[in-house]
Design a protein around this motif. Structure first.
Motif, PDB file in Angstrom:
ATOM      1  N   ASP A 151       0.851  -1.180   0.000  1.00 37.26           N
ATOM      2  CA  ASP A 151       0.000   0.000   0.000  1.00 37.26           C
ATOM      3  C   ASP A 151       0.896   1.243   0.000  1.00 37.26           C
ATOM      4  O   ASP A 151       1.383   1.662   1.035  1.00 37.26           O
ATOM      5  CB  ASP A 151      -0.903  -0.003   1.230  1.00 37.26           C
ATOM      6  N   ALA A 152       1.104   1.806  -1.176  1.00 37.94           N
ATOM      7  CA  ALA A 152       2.015   2.946  -1.321  1.00 37.94           C
ATOM      8  C   ALA A 152       1.270   4.267  -1.498  1.00 37.94           C
ATOM      9  O   ALA A 152       1.858   5.258  -1.928  1.00 37.94           O
ATOM     10  CB  ALA A 152       2.945   2.704  -2.501  1.00 37.94           C
ATOM     11  N   ARG A 153      -0.007   4.280  -1.140  1.00 34.20           N
ATOM     12  CA  ARG A 153      -0.756   5.532  -1.249  1.00 34.20           C
ATOM     13  C   ARG A 153      -0.114   6.575  -0.342  1.00 34.20           C
ATOM     14  O   ARG A 153       0.268   6.273   0.785  1.00 34.20           O
ATOM     15  CB  ARG A 153      -2.206   5.335  -0.814  1.00 34.20           C
ATOM     16  N   PRO A 154      -0.001   7.811  -0.823  1.00 37.54           N
ATOM     17  CA  PRO A 154       0.544   8.860   0.045  1.00 37.54           C
ATOM     18  C   PRO A 154      -0.400   9.119   1.215  1.00 37.54           C
ATOM     19  O   PRO A 154      -1.617   9.134   1.052  1.00 37.54           O
ATOM     20  CB  PRO A 154       0.645  10.081  -0.865  1.00 37.54           C
ATOM     21  N   ARG A 155       0.192   9.289   2.386  1.00 34.92           N
ATOM     22  CA  ARG A 155      -0.583   9.626   3.576  1.00 34.92           C
ATOM     23  C   ARG A 155       0.095  10.794   4.255  1.00 34.92           C
ATOM     24  O   ARG A 155       1.312  10.923   4.195  1.00 34.92           O
ATOM     25  CB  ARG A 155      -0.736   8.448   4.520  1.00 34.92           C
ATOM     26  N   HIS A 156      -0.711  11.625   4.875  1.00 26.03           N
ATOM     27  CA  HIS A 156      -0.169  12.793   5.567  1.00 26.03           C
ATOM     28  C   HIS A 156      -0.750  12.899   6.963  1.00 26.03           C
ATOM     29  O   HIS A 156      -1.961  12.905   7.136  1.00 26.03           O
ATOM     30  CB  HIS A 156      -0.448  14.081   4.786  1.00 26.03           C
ATOM     31  N   HIS A 157       0.150  12.959   7.936  1.00 27.80           N
ATOM     32  CA  HIS A 157      -0.195  13.283   9.315  1.00 27.80           C
ATOM     33  C   HIS A 157       0.036  14.788   9.436  1.00 27.80           C
ATOM     34  O   HIS A 157       1.188  15.222   9.388  1.00 27.80           O
ATOM     35  CB  HIS A 157       0.731  12.569  10.300  1.00 27.80           C
ATOM     36  N   PRO A 158      -1.016  15.582   9.557  1.00 31.92           N
ATOM     37  CA  PRO A 158      -0.803  17.031   9.644  1.00 31.92           C
ATOM     38  C   PRO A 158       0.183  17.440  10.740  1.00 31.92           C
ATOM     39  O   PRO A 158       0.973  18.362  10.535  1.00 31.92           O
ATOM     40  CB  PRO A 158      -2.204  17.575   9.898  1.00 31.92           C
ATOM     41  N   LEU A 159       0.169  16.756  11.869  1.00 30.49           N
ATOM     42  CA  LEU A 159       1.106  17.118  12.930  1.00 30.49           C
ATOM     43  C   LEU A 159       2.550  16.938  12.454  1.00 30.49           C
ATOM     44  O   LEU A 159       3.416  17.754  12.743  1.00 30.49           O
ATOM     45  CB  LEU A 159       0.860  16.299  14.197  1.00 30.49           C
ATOM     46  N   SER A 160       2.797  15.899  11.695  1.00 33.65           N
ATOM     47  CA  SER A 160       4.132  15.679  11.142  1.00 33.65           C
ATOM     48  C   SER A 160       4.512  16.805  10.189  1.00 33.65           C
ATOM     49  O   SER A 160       5.670  17.228  10.142  1.00 33.65           O
ATOM     50  CB  SER A 160       4.174  14.332  10.415  1.00 33.65           C
ATOM     51  N   SER A 161       3.535  17.298   9.457  1.00 29.05           N
ATOM     52  CA  SER A 161       3.790  18.423   8.560  1.00 29.05           C
ATOM     53  C   SER A 161       4.207  19.656   9.355  1.00 29.05           C
ATOM     54  O   SER A 161       5.091  20.407   8.930  1.00 29.05           O
ATOM     55  CB  SER A 161       2.531  18.742   7.747  1.00 29.05           C
ATOM     56  N   PHE A 162       3.601  19.851  10.520  1.00 28.73           N
ATOM     57  CA  PHE A 162       3.982  20.980  11.369  1.00 28.73           C
ATOM     58  C   PHE A 162       5.400  20.793  11.905  1.00 28.73           C
ATOM     59  O   PHE A 162       6.152  21.761  12.032  1.00 28.73           O
ATOM     60  CB  PHE A 162       3.011  21.157  12.526  1.00 28.73           C
ATOM     61  N   LEU A 163       5.773  19.564  12.208  1.00 27.56           N
ATOM     62  CA  LEU A 163       7.148  19.294  12.648  1.00 27.56           C
ATOM     63  C   LEU A 163       8.148  19.725  11.585  1.00 27.56           C
ATOM     64  O   LEU A 163       9.172  20.322  11.885  1.00 27.56           O
ATOM     65  CB  LEU A 163       7.340  17.813  12.955  1.00 27.56           C
ATOM     66  N   THR A 164       7.832  19.421  10.339  1.00 27.77           N
ATOM     67  CA  THR A 164       8.703  19.811   9.232  1.00 27.77           C
ATOM     68  C   THR A 164       8.854  21.325   9.182  1.00 27.77           C
ATOM     69  O   THR A 164       9.960  21.838   8.994  1.00 27.77           O
ATOM     70  CB  THR A 164       8.147  19.280   7.895  1.00 27.77           C
ATOM     71  N   LEU A 165       7.759  22.042   9.375  1.00 26.29           N
ATOM     72  CA  LEU A 165       7.819  23.508   9.371  1.00 26.29           C
ATOM     73  C   LEU A 165       8.777  24.019  10.442  1.00 26.29           C
ATOM     74  O   LEU A 165       9.535  24.952  10.213  1.00 26.29           O
ATOM     75  CB  LEU A 165       6.452  24.113   9.655  1.00 26.29           C
ATOM     76  N   LEU A 166       8.696  23.429  11.610  1.00 27.78           N
ATOM     77  CA  LEU A 166       9.488  23.904  12.742  1.00 27.78           C
ATOM     78  C   LEU A 166      10.953  23.522  12.635  1.00 27.78           C
ATOM     79  O   LEU A 166      11.802  24.141  13.275  1.00 27.78           O
ATOM     80  CB  LEU A 166       8.892  23.382  14.048  1.00 27.78           C
TER      81      LEU A 166
END
Length: 187
Positions: A151-166
């Motif tokens: 299962d290679a569908r892209p998934r996004h954890h919004p909190l993880s996205s915020f970690l990237t920002l920081l």
């Protein structure tokens, strides 16, 4: 994968010649369990319920367009100063509703859907957090280039996205939240 799902794998009717469930059946069952469960329903209801107040507190006019992700990015960068600060405030309306909002933009602009593990593993902290993913019906539109994950569908954890920002230099990476939408391609 939750222990409950793993335990039921042995009893499932979609077994191959070796008596094990095939990859498709496992992926589908996990997707179904993550799509419809009380944990996810409660989290979604709480964030929807808090959105109006959150929106008012943070300038109003939140329209779920792609461009609004830049506002979320600025909001997080303004109110959260570090990775440690993010985790310290993870369960506040500021962060939780922002996570929901980011996921809703993905859902409304790219057709993703919310998921959450109904029985998260203590050993895997991300299994307790909600994420968005492309519907299972589009499973075959995405392939793992390394051939490891079925299962290679892209998934996004919004909190993880915020970690990237920081973790990024504040002057670099603007538009980071919006650029994640490109992960879905045109499938």
């Amino acid at each position: 994968m939750s222990d409950e799902i793993r335990d039921r794998m042995d009893d499932h009717e979609d077994e191959g010649e070796d008596g094990k469930e095939d990859d498709h059946a496992v992926a589908e069952r996990i997707d179904e369990a993550h799509a419809d469960n009380p944990r996810l329903t409660a989290w979604l209801d709480e964030q929807r319920g808090g959105f109006e107040d959150w929106s008012r507190r943070h300038g109003g006019g939140w329209d779920f367009r792609e461009s609004s992700l830049d506002r979320v990015e600025a909001l997080i960068r303004e109110h959260v100063t570090s990775v440690e600060d993010l985790f310290a405030h993870e369960h506040t309306p500021l962060v939780q509703v922002a996570c929901w909002y980011v996921g809703e933009v993905h859902n409304r602009t790219r057709g993703t859907q919310w998921r959450m593990d109904p029985d998260p593993a203590d050993t895997h902290p991300w299994s307790g957090r909600p994420y968005v993913i492309v519907p299972f019906t589009r499973l075959y539109a995405y392939e793992d280039p390394e051939g490891i994950d079925y299962d290679a569908r892209p998934r996004h954890h919004p909190l993880s996205s915020f970690l990237t920002l920081l973790r990024e230099d504040v002057t670099v990476g603007r538009g980071s939240l919006r650029s994640e939408l490109d992960d879905y391609g045109h499938a």
